[in-house]
Design an enzyme around this catalytic site. Structure first.
Site, PDB file in Angstrom:
ATOM      1  CE  LYS B 219      -3.817  -2.164   0.461  1.00 44.80           C
ATOM      2  NZ  LYS B 219      -4.865  -2.344  -0.636  1.00 44.80           N
ATOM      3  CG  ASP B 247      -4.177  -0.704  -3.571  1.00 47.91           C
ATOM      4  OD1 ASP B 247      -4.457   0.486  -4.129  1.00 47.91           O
ATOM      5  OD2 ASP B 247      -4.585  -1.714  -3.232  1.00 47.91           O
ATOM      6  CD  GLU B 273      -4.764  -2.825  -6.562  1.00 48.05           C
ATOM      7  OE1 GLU B 273      -4.029  -3.698  -6.566  1.00 48.05           O
ATOM      8  OE2 GLU B 273      -5.879  -3.257  -5.838  1.00 48.05           O
ATOM      9  CD  GLU B 300     -10.085  -2.168  -3.912  1.00 47.82           C
ATOM     10  OE1 GLU B 300      -8.772  -2.577  -4.328  1.00 47.82           O
ATOM     11  OE2 GLU B 300     -10.399  -2.185  -3.010  1.00 47.82           O
ATOM     12  CG  ASP B 323     -15.051  -6.654  -5.427  1.00 49.01           C
ATOM     13  OD1 ASP B 323     -13.985  -6.475  -4.703  1.00 49.01           O
ATOM     14  OD2 ASP B 323     -16.193  -6.877  -5.238  1.00 49.01           O
ATOM     15  CG  HIS B 350     -10.243  -6.368  -4.748  1.00 46.23           C
ATOM     16  ND1 HIS B 350     -11.558  -6.121  -4.117  1.00 46.23           N
ATOM     17  CD2 HIS B 350      -9.256  -5.972  -3.754  1.00 46.23           C
ATOM     18  CE1 HIS B 350     -11.432  -5.897  -2.850  1.00 46.23           C
ATOM     19  NE2 HIS B 350     -10.196  -5.728  -2.708  1.00 46.23           N
TER      20      HIS B 350
END
Lengths: 433, 433
Positions: B219, B247, B273, B300, B323, B350
């Site tokens: 992240k 992400d 992402e 997602e 997703d 995802h």
């Protein structure tokens, strides 16, 4: 000053409009016009009213979403909220858990709309001003502080927004006077619902012109042959100088829209509204390129400012139809008006429904006084329907909205109307069940 | 056969994950991973389970939306639903009043996901097959009948979809064997949550490689300097041959994303992402052009197939991350897999959350066997978290998902897990309050 917001109440109010086929269109054949109605109260006894509009089933889901926002509002200092409504708005749409439900779209975003609108209503009442005037008297800097630029800067910077507002500032006083004198142009959708007979369509179209409207709108998209017949009848009824908009309510795919519109072109439709999915930015752009000179309009289902930004960036629309409660209220609509001004696209708000006319007039009038500075090619939708339930209903005279003078945003319902139409326990619904 | 769906039950189930900062990222700092859990039952006693994933507050709104769909399901003939799931899906997302709450987005669309997923689970159980296999054994014509082409035809026609599926048909049996033997590649997000210390990041990254993963994810987006430091540490820990995805969870505007990514480029991030708003198709396209060779991934929070269509049309993404419960379930995901195949873009689902790994593996495996025909550059996200609550949890060995053999979609929770985590009255929550 430590006065707080002490309560947020939400009511599920529904009007059984499906019985008359008022509001019938290609995608929404039997709507029961409804409101998720919000009242906030301060410790000092002041109130603010706002609503999100839905069309019946699911209004209870919308009400649950408003209730989920309650902890973000109740207990907040009124002075703090009014000093920085932009900051409040960012907490309302940015909660770390609730934003998963959107983000910034659908039920949770419309809930934010109802709450944000109630706060602006409260602000107007406390200031003793209708919201259009409250906004139009804010400084360019105050107005820019309302906007969340996080996802907008590639199309509109804070500096550009300031330039737009400063450019319009010198004419504010003069335009306010003209607005109070002449009102703001309206168009009417009353003649054109799909459920109406040809005879009723022609009669209502002629009445609209007699009433001073220079634009009417017809629903299309269910039956190509019927659309051609109805548009021909309407054109014959109103003559060549009245604009006739048509509205497909998302009925078509891209190629289908283009094919469907071709035989309608001889009757000079002014705009085609919602030709396809409201999410299809590239699709709207493709349709616009193919059907010119018919203009492309959309917005009542446009979920947020990021989508409006792209519709403008892609050259997908000629007319931007903002809605009072689809995006997150007055605050987000200020951003949308600035985006539209940046791209030179006229804003013609979506209205009708429950209380939408009452609310959007403030946005269009603020735009005229302090943003775009013009009403050219701009009209507010008008439907003569359900206004009697509001304490300060709109006034339309000779095809123009009169500027409202009542403090607030205009979304307050009569207590008796709420009681009668509360779902499912109000007497109107108990009698129907 | 006149057997009917006799009930649809919905539960608000929440896990107090915010206490551990598992799942923490730039936009969702303290999630309580939650499920709006749906069980449908037939008159004959068969069950189907599905869920929509949320991150805590608002899960009760999601549950209210599922309840609003109940009348569209209960009383329907099981045989009729299973004979034409595409037609059922169109009634689920097209109700003339409920669609106003979207349309096809947010809370009401995720509710349709939970119900659609439950129906596919039921279908798999009745057929005695895992859903990936049920789908992979349907004819191209049956699969195409699942797709609502109304807004897709400008990017994918029924004929093109048929061609894709017919082209993949000859290899289905061989790929099924290979899938059963080798499984499907996974990547892991476990090392990279923002709330973790550097030491924990390095340790978990090394463990991931030792466990056979060839890709991990970090992240980013809260602190540029920290992102650079963490990415450098991760690259040093795993060496040059392991892919490291990053992400941002929507943290940036367009220019900000480009500026933020530049100093990270030397550490060879494989994809970025969610660099910006999930709604910003044109923004993703602009970022992709600017940050290559870093790939752009999103999905997602992509609300529906119309948005995925445009991300593909605009050349906005290198990786499509579908997703299980953001779009309306298995049925809409079949359309999305076909769109991705049409544009030659790899699908990397995802997962994580609650039950997402369990559900998306079926979609990726179906894609491999019957749509794209390849696992090249394709990986399913894996997070080692909350699987113990499921009756048929995923099995990941040596960096691969084992193909599930249990009939259904895999979203069934243990009754004890539901009882313990029911919100707000389950014992886990009563103890916390």
């Amino acid at each position: 000053m430590t006065e707080q917001i002490v309560s947020l109440d939400v009511s599920d109010v529904r009007f059984p409009t499906s019985r008359e086929l008022d509001g019938s269109d290609a995608m929404n054949p039997e709507p029961d016009y409804s409101a998720t109605y919000v009242t906030i109260r301060t410790g000092g006894g002041a109130e603010g009213h706002g609503l999100a509009f839905t069309i019946g089933r699911g209004n209870e889901v919308q009400a649950a979403a408003v209730a989920a926002l309650r902890p973000l509002v109740v207990g907040r200092s009124v002075a703090e909220l009014l000093a920085d409504p932009g900051a409040f708005h960012r907490t309302l749409v940015g909660d770390g858990q609730l934003r998963w439900l959107g983000p910034a779209k659908g039920v949770i975003h419309m809930a934010a709309a109802a709450v944000d609108n109630a706060l602006w209503d409260l602000a107007g009442r406390l200031a003793g001003k209708p919201v259009w005037r409250l906004l139009a008297e804010m400084s360019p800097e105050q107005l820019v502080s309302l906007v969340d630029f996080r996802y907008l800067r590639d199309a509109l910077t804070p500096e550009e927004a300031l330039d737009i507002l400063r450019g319009a500032a010198p004419g504010r006083a003069e335009r306010t006077e003209r607005l109070l004198e002449h009102g703001y142009p309206a168009y009417t959708t009353t003649p054109g619902w799909l459920g109406y007979t040809d005879e009723k369509l022609v009669r209502l179209a002629k009445e609209a012109v007699a009433d001073g409207f220079r634009q009417i709108k017809l629903k299309v998209g269910a039956d190509a042959e019927a659309d051609r017949r109805r548009l021909a009848l309407a054109r014959e009824a109103v003559g060549p100088d009245i604009r006739i908009a048509i509205d497909a309510n998302q009925a078509w795919g891209v190629a289908e829209a283009i094919d469907w519109l071709r035989p309608l072109t001889p009757f000079d439709p002014y705009w085609i509204e919602e030709p396809t999915s409201p999410d299809d930015i590239l699709g709207h752009a493709a349709i616009r390129r193919a059907v010119a000179p018919i203009r492309v309009a959309t917005g009542e289902h446009c979920q947020n400012q990021v989508m409006f930004k792209q519709l403008l960036q892609a050259g997908a629309i000629d007319v931007l139809q903002l809605d009072a409660s689809r995006v997150a209220g007055v605050t987000e609509n200020v951003a949308i008006l600035l985006l539209a001004a940046r791209f030179g696209v006229p804003v013609c708000p979506h209205a009708g429904g429950v209380g939408l006319c009452e609310m959007v007039q403030h946005l269009a009038m603020f735009d005229y006084v302090a943003v775009s500075g013009t009403t050219e090619n701009r009209v507010i939708e008008y439907v003569d329907h359900l206004h009697e339930h509001f304490t300060a209903p709109v006034t339309v005279r000779n095809g123009h909205y009169r500027a409202p003078l009542t403090p607030g945003l205009g979304a307050e319902l009569h207590p008796e109307s709420i009681a009668a139409h509360r779902y499912p326990d109000g007497p109107v619904w108990r009698e129907l069940s």
